[in-house]
Design an enzyme around this catalytic site. Structure first.
Site, PDB file in Angstrom:
ATOM      1  N   HIS A  36     -11.572  32.452  27.550  1.00 13.75           N
ATOM      2  CA  HIS A  36     -12.735  32.007  26.765  1.00 13.75           C
ATOM      3  C   HIS A  36     -12.730  32.837  25.492  1.00 13.75           C
ATOM      4  CE1 HIS A  36     -16.873  31.052  25.575  1.00 13.75           C
ATOM      5  NE2 HIS A  36     -17.045  32.354  25.385  1.00 13.75           N
ATOM      6  N   CYS A 106     -13.969  25.757  24.089  1.00 14.07           N
ATOM      7  CA  CYS A 106     -14.305  26.916  23.251  1.00 14.07           C
ATOM      8  C   CYS A 106     -13.130  27.375  22.404  1.00 14.07           C
ATOM      9  CB  CYS A 106     -14.798  28.065  24.129  1.00 14.07           C
ATOM     10  SG  CYS A 106     -13.582  28.609  25.364  1.00 14.07           S
TER      11      CYS A 106
END
Length: 532
Positions: A36, A106
């Site tokens: 992430h 993301c």
């Protein structure tokens, strides 16, 4: 000289090391992490997930510290340009609905932002991770796991709000009340200390001046200095809160400051002489006589003290809003009861401590839940409710309360104070009723007079603008036209893309109203500068 801003990539492993340990067993190939990423620039962290684009202070998500911070370069893009660009992304390619764990996530967002800011990309091993998952035999299970991990990437503050909502109602209320009262007392204590310090500096300056001139200190000044020394000693040695007397003094100072702040802003449009509150209260008593419990009877006495006796909100007990809730929603009472209650509350809304009553409604949202149903109420109730909402703009604290964006569930949807205020404004402005139109225009004007963060108007500016343009096609009076133009000018300023586009596409062109009056012409110039 152009400013340079550092651009960094924050890299997190959502699996917290588990991917490296288990991937060889599960898919026969080592995956170092479930990545992430986010972009940190302008002292803020920006990232994308199933809830859309989010931001927080760097490192302040609940997944903890990043395992790596990678320097990407420097950007000369001004902050205002970046925010405008980011706003475009949040409404186009990076909405919450467009999020896809494997194809639009993301890391794709970080790549987009990095390219825009400094013309470089993020590491390929991060972008290529989805292919490793898609090509595995356990892609479905891993995808579900990663999806669950991804939802943990939210700001700490947002997570705290979520946990608070999931607490039991009683515990949540106790926590919220304790935090609120602690905050108020702490603020008052700090302000009081600042005032004491300021007065002490003045006394010291006066004392030095007298002594420098060879004079003798007057007895009263000696006494003041002695008292100040004692007070300073107490404050320095103890962390106790100020006394009731000191807090009362502080409240009086705050009221004076509130008055000064009022003078420096555009005065709101409120309706002070519409209701004879004593007559309304007497009528209410006649309608509910014999239908109240002893506790509710006590609440009527408290209401009389507060509104007619001009006592402070301290006169209202903890169960006061339960009493209001029953009067507004119990079908045993006729419609006239609701109208009388709302009219009395509209007068109470002009009081400077109404905010304390509003804050006591943070858990049950009695007032705003009722207001959200405005389109289902009788015409008389709508008129009384619109009066209440308009008068809430009299004081800065209560007008800011109307713009709160924190949401709560109601009838299978999420609503907030600002959404309710918007619905009331739009409904009233477009109603086939002169009284409602007048008050709807006032609410629109009052919204436009508020100096608030742009984010408050982000999701409502379009709705408000559509209503304003529809109303303008009715050729309103000069006063109503002025209110609408004031609101349009404000919304065109805070929503620089959507609102000007709507004005262009839908019309009418504000310039068609030029020549109505000088004050309207001035507003038309402001709007036209945005609509090109």
């Amino acid at each position: 000289m152009e400013s340079h801003h550092k651009v960094e990539l924050y890299i997190y492993d959502l699996s917290r090391g588990m991917a490296a340990q288990l991937s060889p067993i599960l898919i026969g190939k080592r995956i170092d992490g479930i990545w992430h990423t986010s972009i940190v620039v302008y002292n803020r962290e920006y990232f994308f997930g199933s809830q859309g684009v989010k931001s927080c202070n760097p490192g302040q998500t609940i997944i903890g510290e990043p395992i790596e911070i990678k320097y990407l370069g420097e950007t000369q893009v001004p902050y205002s340009v970046f925010i405008e660009y980011l706003g475009g992304l949040t409404h186009s390619s990076f909405t919450g609905q467009s999020y896809n764990l494997l194809n639009h996530n993301c890391n794709n967002f970080s790549e987009e932002i990095a390219q825009f800011l400094c013309g470089v990309g993020i590491p390929k091993y991060i972008l290529e991770l989805p292919n490793e998952v898609l090509n595995s035999s356990l892609s479905g299970a891993i995808t579900a796991l990663v999806g669950q991990l991804e939802r943990s990437a939210r700001p700490i503050e947002e997570e705290q709000q979520r946990v608070s909502r999931e607490n039991s109602p009683d515990l949540s209320k106790d926590i919220e009340d304790a935090r609120y009262h602690s905050f108020i007392l702490e603020q008052r204590r700090q302000r009081l200390k600042e005032k004491i310090a300021k007065k002490e500096r003045k006394r010291e300056k006066k004392r030095k001046k007298i002594l420098a001139e060879g004079g003798i200190l007057p007895e009263h000044l000696k006494e003041e200095i002695a008292m100040a020394d004692t007070e300073a000693s107490i404050n320095g040695a103890s962390e106790t809160l100020p006394s009731d007397e000191a807090l009362a003094l502080e409240e009086e100072e705050e009221r004076k400051e509130e008055e000064e702040r009022k003078k420096s802003r555009d005065p709101p449009i409120v309706f002070k002489d519409v209701i004879d509150v004593k007559e309304e209260f007497d009528s209410l008593l006649g309608l509910i006589d014999g239908k109240l419990s002893p506790e509710e009877q006590k609440s009527t006495e408290e209401l009389q003290q507060y509104v007619i006796g001009d006592e402070g909100s301290w006169a209202l007990s903890d169960g006061f809003l339960d009493f209001i809730n029953r009067l507004l929603n119990d079908k045993q009472f006729p419609m006239e009861v609701k109208v009388k209650v709302l009219n009395i509350l509209a007068v109470a809304a002009l009081k400077d401590d109404i905010i304390l009553v509003l804050h006591s409604d943070r858990k049950d949202h009695v007032l705003m839940n009722y207001a959200f149903e405005i389109d289902r109420l009788s015409r008389e109730e709508q008129e009384a409710l619109s009066l209440f909402i308009a008068n809430m703009f009299e004081n800065l604290s209560s007008s800011e309360w109307l713009l709160y964006i924190s949401e709560w569930p109601y009838n299978n949807q999420q609503i907030s104070n600002i959404r309710v205020t918007t619905k009331v404004a739009v409904h009233c402005l477009l109603a086939d009723n002169a009284v409602l139109q007048d008050r709807g225009g006032a609410i629109m004007y009052n919204l436009a007079s508020k100096e608030v963060k742009t984010v408050v108007f982000d999701d409502i500016a379009v709705e408000l603008t559509m209503a304003l343009l529809q109303f303008l096609s009715q050729k309103p009076s000069e006063e109503q036209l002025f209110r609408c133009m004031k609101a349009l000018a404000k919304f065109a300023e805070v929503s620089r893309q959507e609102v000007p586009q709507l004005i262009q596409m839908i019309g009418p062109d504000p310039k068609t109203f030029k020549g109505t009056s000088e004050r309207i012409d001035a507003l038309i110039e402001k709007i036209s500068a945005r609509v090109r």
